[in-house]
Design a protein around this motif. Structure first.
Motif, PDB file in Angstrom:
ATOM      1  N   GLY A  87       0.806  -1.407   0.042  1.00 54.73           N
ATOM      2  CA  GLY A  87       0.017  -0.163  -0.081  1.00 54.73           C
ATOM      3  C   GLY A  87       0.869   1.319   0.045  1.00 54.73           C
ATOM      4  N   ASP A  88       2.006   1.152   0.578  1.00 52.84           N
ATOM      5  CA  ASP A  88       3.080   2.416   0.683  1.00 52.84           C
ATOM      6  C   ASP A  88       3.337   2.867  -0.596  1.00 52.84           C
ATOM      7  N   ILE A  91       0.393   5.064  -1.811  1.00 57.91           N
ATOM      8  CA  ILE A  91       0.128   6.232  -1.315  1.00 57.91           C
ATOM      9  C   ILE A  91       1.338   7.196  -2.008  1.00 57.91           C
ATOM     10  N   PHE A 112      -1.399   7.231  10.597  1.00 61.62           N
ATOM     11  CA  PHE A 112      -0.343   6.479   9.789  1.00 61.62           C
ATOM     12  C   PHE A 112       0.685   7.645   9.289  1.00 61.62           C
ATOM     13  N   CYS A 156      -7.708   7.199   7.349  1.00 62.46           N
ATOM     14  CA  CYS A 156      -7.283   5.683   7.482  1.00 62.46           C
ATOM     15  C   CYS A 156      -8.495   5.261   8.325  1.00 62.46           C
ATOM     16  N   ASN A 160      -4.977   3.674  11.950  1.00 62.83           N
ATOM     17  CA  ASN A 160      -3.472   3.135  12.663  1.00 62.83           C
ATOM     18  C   ASN A 160      -3.204   4.618  13.401  1.00 62.83           C
ATOM     19  N   ASP A 185      -8.016   4.585   3.694  1.00 62.69           N
ATOM     20  CA  ASP A 185      -6.865   3.854   3.768  1.00 62.69           C
ATOM     21  C   ASP A 185      -7.430   2.392   4.592  1.00 62.69           C
ATOM     22  N   ALA A 187      -6.398  -0.433   5.253  1.00 61.12           N
ATOM     23  CA  ALA A 187      -5.316  -1.666   5.368  1.00 61.12           C
ATOM     24  C   ALA A 187      -5.784  -2.623   6.625  1.00 61.12           C
ATOM     25  N   TYR A 188      -6.745  -2.170   7.345  1.00 62.26           N
ATOM     26  CA  TYR A 188      -6.982  -3.133   8.307  1.00 62.26           C
ATOM     27  C   TYR A 188      -8.408  -3.513   8.304  1.00 62.26           C
ATOM     28  N   THR A 211      -4.412  -3.666   1.483  1.00 58.42           N
ATOM     29  CA  THR A 211      -3.192  -4.351   1.282  1.00 58.42           C
ATOM     30  C   THR A 211      -3.445  -5.782   1.633  1.00 58.42           C
ATOM     31  N   SER A 213      -1.010  -7.256   3.331  1.00 63.00           N
ATOM     32  CA  SER A 213       0.030  -7.346   4.559  1.00 63.00           C
ATOM     33  C   SER A 213      -0.380  -7.532   5.733  1.00 63.00           C
ATOM     34  N   ARG A 222       4.827  -7.780  -0.029  1.00 65.33           N
ATOM     35  CA  ARG A 222       4.662  -6.747  -0.865  1.00 65.33           C
ATOM     36  C   ARG A 222       3.480  -6.246  -1.764  1.00 65.33           C
TER      37      ARG A 222
HETATM   38  N1  PMP Z   1      -1.710   2.030   5.581  1.00 64.79           N
HETATM   39  C1  PMP Z   1      -1.617   1.890   7.102  1.00 64.79           C
HETATM   40  C2  PMP Z   1      -2.696   2.457   7.742  1.00 64.79           C
HETATM   41  C3  PMP Z   1      -0.579   1.007   7.546  1.00 64.79           C
HETATM   42  O1  PMP Z   1      -0.785   0.656   8.901  1.00 64.79           O
HETATM   43  C4  PMP Z   1       0.224   0.194   6.566  1.00 64.79           C
HETATM   44  C5  PMP Z   1       1.223  -0.601   7.071  1.00 64.79           C
HETATM   45  N2  PMP Z   1       1.986  -0.105   7.916  1.00 64.79           N
HETATM   46  C6  PMP Z   1       0.026   0.500   5.119  1.00 64.79           C
HETATM   47  C7  PMP Z   1      -0.938   1.405   4.741  1.00 64.79           C
HETATM   48  C8  PMP Z   1       0.982  -0.060   4.008  1.00 64.79           C
HETATM   49  O2  PMP Z   1       1.195  -1.264   4.124  1.00 64.79           O
HETATM   50  P1  PMP Z   1       1.745  -2.127   3.049  1.00 64.79           P
HETATM   51  O3  PMP Z   1       2.769  -1.198   2.248  1.00 64.79           O
HETATM   52  O4  PMP Z   1       2.538  -3.278   3.901  1.00 64.79           O
HETATM   53  O5  PMP Z   1       0.787  -2.560   2.120  1.00 64.79           O
END
Ligand code: PMP
Length: 353
Positions: A87-88, A91, A112, A156, A160, A185, A187-188, A211, A213, A222
């Protein structure tokens, strides 16, 4: 040549690199990964997959098969899906395409840290608007975004590090009230239930980041993805590096999506363990635990969080110390672990309270 090395551009000189605060310990609950790891069958499937892949060839530059699988999962078109190296990377791509000099990114902190770091990297102006006392995005957030001149908003959800999620009304309010791009976002999200995905059809300026991840247990490979309007996806595609997601990662993510059942059981276990951990910590004096819709808990310590963090390290447990961050004085973020790991956390915090 002189002895003096050329300096980077001033914006880069000013950046503090992202520090995951990693230390080798027995129990790592600091990065919100899936502590259970892949189920055995999935691991065996991925191992077998390696033998079938042509690693001498570049990956499919359009990641078409994986994008099709993701599109089918979410009921969107393949033209609405962009794959990133985590995801990074997405972004960063969003900021390369929609940020840059003269543009402003907005987020709601504490949140984040990569939104701010990557805004600096891409020479994008950055406004960190405050969440309320319970870490929710304020009801009048869109007016604040417009006042800050926001071209792109990162919200987010679940957030996070606080763990709380935005409800549908809050997402709609942002997408309606903000002229720029609104990126939720998620991610969770798989630990939560609420999502902006179903609203994508209603707002062309809304995008959702996901993600593999976290819930999908593939942090090491990744893979992330963005669901967005086809025009946004086309623009992100222009700034994305070709072959940004490798052959194995594309295939592995696709294989997990083809049989998500065992992972969904693990996600349900993590959600149950999150409840058990939260209840146990609520029973200890000296810690306030915030409600979480993610795979981590934000815990505020009555005594010095640095001391509690060090005490946990001595017990072989690494968590994230956020007590230095604005709005998070005394706070630690603890990833939900396996039942045994959570027992260790409960036992250690019981001694450190
Ligand atoms: N968004 C948030 C809120 C995250 O906490 C994270 C991972 N720490 C990411 C995006 C990115 O995760 P990744 O690059 O592993 O997909």
């Amino acid at each position: 040549m002189t002895d003096e090395l050329i300096k980077p551009r001033p914006a880069v000189a000013a950046i503090e690199a992202y520090d995951p605060q990693h230390i080798e310990v027995g129990i790592n609950l600091s990065a919100n990964e899936n502590s259970y790891g892949l189920p055995d069958d999935a691991r065996a499937k991925l191992t077998a997959l390696v033998k079938t892949l042509e690693l001498n060839r570049y990956p499919d530059p359009g990641a078409v098969e994986l994008r099709r699988a993701i599109a089918a999962r979410h009921g969107v078109g393949v033209e609405n899906v962009i794959i990133g190296n985590g995801g990074d990377e997405l972004i960063q791509a969003l900021l390369l395409a929609y940020g840059g000099p003269g543009r402003t990114a907005v987020t709601f902190g504490p949140t984040f840290s990569m939104y701010g770091i990557l805004s600096a990297v891409t020479a994008t102006g950055f406004a960190d608007l405050p969440r309320d006392a319970l870490f929710d995005v304020p009801a009048d957030a869109s007016a604040a975004v417009e006042a800050a001149g926001g071209d792109i908003v990162f919200a987010c959800s679940p957030n996070n590090p606080s763990g709380n999620a935005m409800d549908e009304a809050a997402i709609r309010a942002l997408a309606t009230g903000v002229a720029g791009l609104v990126v939720i976002d998620e991610a969770y999200q798989e630990f939560s239930g609420t999502t902006g995905v179903e609203l994508l059809g209603d707002y062309r300026n809304l995008a959702v980041l996901r993600t593999f991840s976290k819930a999908f247990s593939l942090a090491g490979l990744r893979v992330g993805y963005l669901l967005a309007d086809a025009e946004v996806a086309r623009n992100i595609n222009k700034v994305r590096l070709p072959y940004n997601v490798n052959v194995f990662s594309q295939a592995a993510a696709g294989a997990l999506l083809a049989e998500p059942g065992p992972l969904e059981e693990i996600i349900a276990d993590i959600v149950r363990e999150r409840g058990r951990l939260a209840r146990a910590l609520a029973g200890l004096d000296g810690f306030t635990t915030y409600p979480s819709a993610a795979n981590f808990l934000l815990v505020r310590c009555s005594r010095s969080a640095d001391e509690v963090w060090r005490g946990l390290i001595e017990a072989g447990i690494l968590v994230r110390n956020l007590s230095f961050a604005p709005g998070l004085k005394g706070c630690l973020r603890i990833t939900v672990g396996t039942p045994g790991q959570n027992d260790s956390v409960i036992e250690a915090l019981g001694r450190l309270a």
